[in-house]
Design a protein around this motif. Structure first.
Motif, short mmCIF file in Angstrom:
data_model
loop_
_atom_site.label_atom_id
_atom_site.label_comp_id
_atom_site.label_asym_id
_atom_site.label_seq_id
_atom_site.Cartn_x
_atom_site.Cartn_y
_atom_site.Cartn_z
N ASP A 28 -46.50 -9.70 -31.70
CA ASP A 28 -45.46 -10.43 -30.96
C ASP A 28 -44.18 -10.51 -31.78
O ASP A 28 -43.08 -10.35 -31.26
N GLU A 29 -44.34 -10.78 -33.07
CA GLU A 29 -43.14 -11.00 -33.91
C GLU A 29 -42.39 -9.71 -34.20
O GLU A 29 -41.21 -9.74 -34.51
N VAL A 31 -41.34 -7.66 -32.20
CA VAL A 31 -40.23 -7.53 -31.23
C VAL A 31 -39.05 -8.38 -31.68
O VAL A 31 -37.90 -7.93 -31.65
N ALA A 32 -39.35 -9.62 -32.12
CA ALA A 32 -38.25 -10.50 -32.57
C ALA A 32 -37.53 -9.88 -33.77
O ALA A 32 -36.30 -9.88 -33.84
N ARG A 35 -35.46 -6.77 -32.70
CA ARG A 35 -34.25 -7.14 -31.96
C ARG A 35 -33.17 -7.65 -32.94
O ARG A 35 -32.00 -7.34 -32.80
#
Lengths: 73, 429
Positions: A28-29, A31-32, A35
């Protein structure tokens, strides 16, 4: 984002983002992080690895390509 | 939501009324989105809907939105969009469908959904925490995570009066007290404890009917299917919990199902095998999945889904209304703990159901998208087999992603399972 601050503090010119495929929070992280790095214009390499991964040839080729891209960019 | 859907024939009323309530709920969300209003985003395991209604927040359940995209066979469009954005094929597909939805400005097959003005979640699922972080990044949404202590070991639940339980309750109650001023600030509405008490009263009354509904399926034949019909009941129990509509819906449903039971009306022509379903349904093949069982006279009479995804409605427990905050904390603690126990100690949960529902077999449905629910299912099957002579079928597919659902492979395994059940029945005659 914390990692962005750490990257600029230490003068990193690129980043490697990697997460185990069985670790959902890590995935999940990614992607953060990616970005934030996109926004900062920092090149990065994303990979996922298996717990029982035994072949690293493909990963090696990808990493070499990434390094060459940074060197000759 | 005012009024009830119009008069209908009793048989099938639960399904049609449930669908109508859903359409109204989503129409209201669509209107809120059009007005530019935000919503409270919550999850099925510990929604605190009773409290949030006191502040007139439109309530959005992202899990329900996501599964709706799969049932309506458009989930792949949302998943593709989230994967293009950077999400791995290995993360929760409910999350990815929601990311796709947010990237489309809230556009959903049932209407447009408002953005999250507040997210309230519990630690019942680790993914909830990472999921809310996405809204935090996209919209700077305030996120409140209620840390609910779980069962320390299998069978180790404590109850009111026990010092451990009272410490846990005080811990949860304090977190709820901290949530209230945040809700007041965001909604610009003053907290009204009488309104909370009223919402909790309605939830109690709904819970009484919900439990009655579950008990009615102990009849042979079972009057409803715990997977297909049960999913509709769960939608109403979660989305409209604490409302007059939900209370009336379940009161009507008891009437309908009691009539069906009295008339000996089941869900298949001839009920031959009574099954429990463990895990999360196969939404991409929702009806077809069930048909592969009903073709053999197999009926899902109960499920752990009806327990862990019902917000505690299935428990024989009610809110203490004398002190609503303490009562809500006690409810949240017991309900979320029960939900987690049904996932983490699934073998014990189904063992408690085996005699009551006269089970002939158990179907364990492990899904790639949800490690929380699925990881322990193979162990649960093995553990139960050492204690009970109850045949089990372990299937692996997904709740959202049709790319990892193989209908032909599932059908082969289901057919083989029923061949075994049939031989077993014949040997007993």
């Amino acid at each position: 984002m914390a990692d962005g601050g750490r990257r600029s503090d230490r003068g990193a010119q690129a980043a490697i983002l990697t997460a185990a495929k069985m670790c959902e929070p890590g995935l999940d992280e990614q992607v953060a992080y990616s970005r934030a790095l996109d926004e900062a214009g920092v090149p990065y390499f994303v990979s996922e690895f298996e717990e029982r991964m035994s072949s690293f040839d493909h990963l090696q080729i990808q990493l070499e390509t990434f390094v060459e891209n940074i060197l000759f960019d | 939501m005012g009024g009830r859907p119009g008069d209908q024939e009793s048989v099938g009323r639960g399904v049609t009324q449930g669908a109508e309530l859903f359409r109204r709920w989503f129409a209201e969300l669509d209107q809120a989105a059009e007005r530019g209003e935000g919503a409270a985003y919550v999850f099925v395991m510990g929604s605190l809907g009773e409290l949030l209604r006191c502040f007139d927040f439109p309530i959005v359940f992202p899990e329900i939105n996501s599964l709706q995209t799969a049932v309506r066979r458009v989930a792949h469009e949302y998943l593709d969009e989230a994967e293009d954005y950077g999400y791995s094929p290995d993360v929760c597909a409910y999350v990815k469908a929601d990311v796709g939805l947010q990237l489309r400005g809230g556009k959903h097959p049932m209407g447009r959904l408002p953005r999250p003005a507040l997210a309230v979640l519990t630690n019942a699922c680790n993914t909830y925490i990472k999921w809310a972080e996405i809204w935090e990044r996209l919209y700077q949404t305030p996120v409140v995570t209620i840390d609910v202590p779980g069962t320390r070991y299998a069978g180790g639940q404590t109850w009111p009066g026990d010092p451990d339980f009272e410490r846990d309750r005080a811990y949860v109650a304090q977190q709820i007290r901290e949530l209230i001023p945040i809700c007041e600030r965001l909604s610009k509405r003053k907290f009204d404890i009488d309104r909370l008490r009223e919402s909790m009263t309605l939830a109690n009354e709904m819970g009484q009917s919900f439990r009655h509904v579950l008990e009615l399926n102990r009849n042979r034949p079972a009057p409803f299917n715990a997977v297909t019909d049960g999913t509709i009941y769960l939608g109403v129990a979660n989305g409209l919990r604490g409302t007059v509509d939900a209370r009336e819906y379940f009161a009507d449903l008891v009437e309908e199902l009691a009539d069906r039971a009295a008339e000996g009306l089941g869900t298949v022509h001839e009920e031959k095998f009574r099954l429990a379903f463990l895990g999360v349904p196969c939404y991409p093949l929702f009806r077809r999945f069930n048909e592969m069982f009903s073709a053999w006279g197999g009926v899902f009479v109960t499920s752990t889904y009806l327990a862990f995804a019902s917000g505690g409605a299935g428990l024989g427990w009610e809110y203490n209304l004398a002190d609503p905050i303490e009562g809500l904390a006690e409810g949240l603690l017991i309900n979320v703990r029960h939900a987690m126990d049904n996932m983490f100690f699934a073998d014990r949960a189904v063992e408690l159901l085996a005699d009551d529902y006269a089970l002939d077999g158990v179907v364990y449905h492990a899904v790639k998208s949800c490690r929380t629910v699925s990881t322990g299912l193979a162990d649960a099957r093995r553990a139960l087999s050492t204690r009970r002579d109850l045949p089990g079928l372990l299937l692996e597919s997904d709740m959202m992603d049709r790319r990892v659902v193989s209908e032909a492979q599932m059908k082969n395994r289901i057919d083989a399972f029923f061949e075994g059940l049939r031989s077993r029945s014949a040997a007993r005659v």
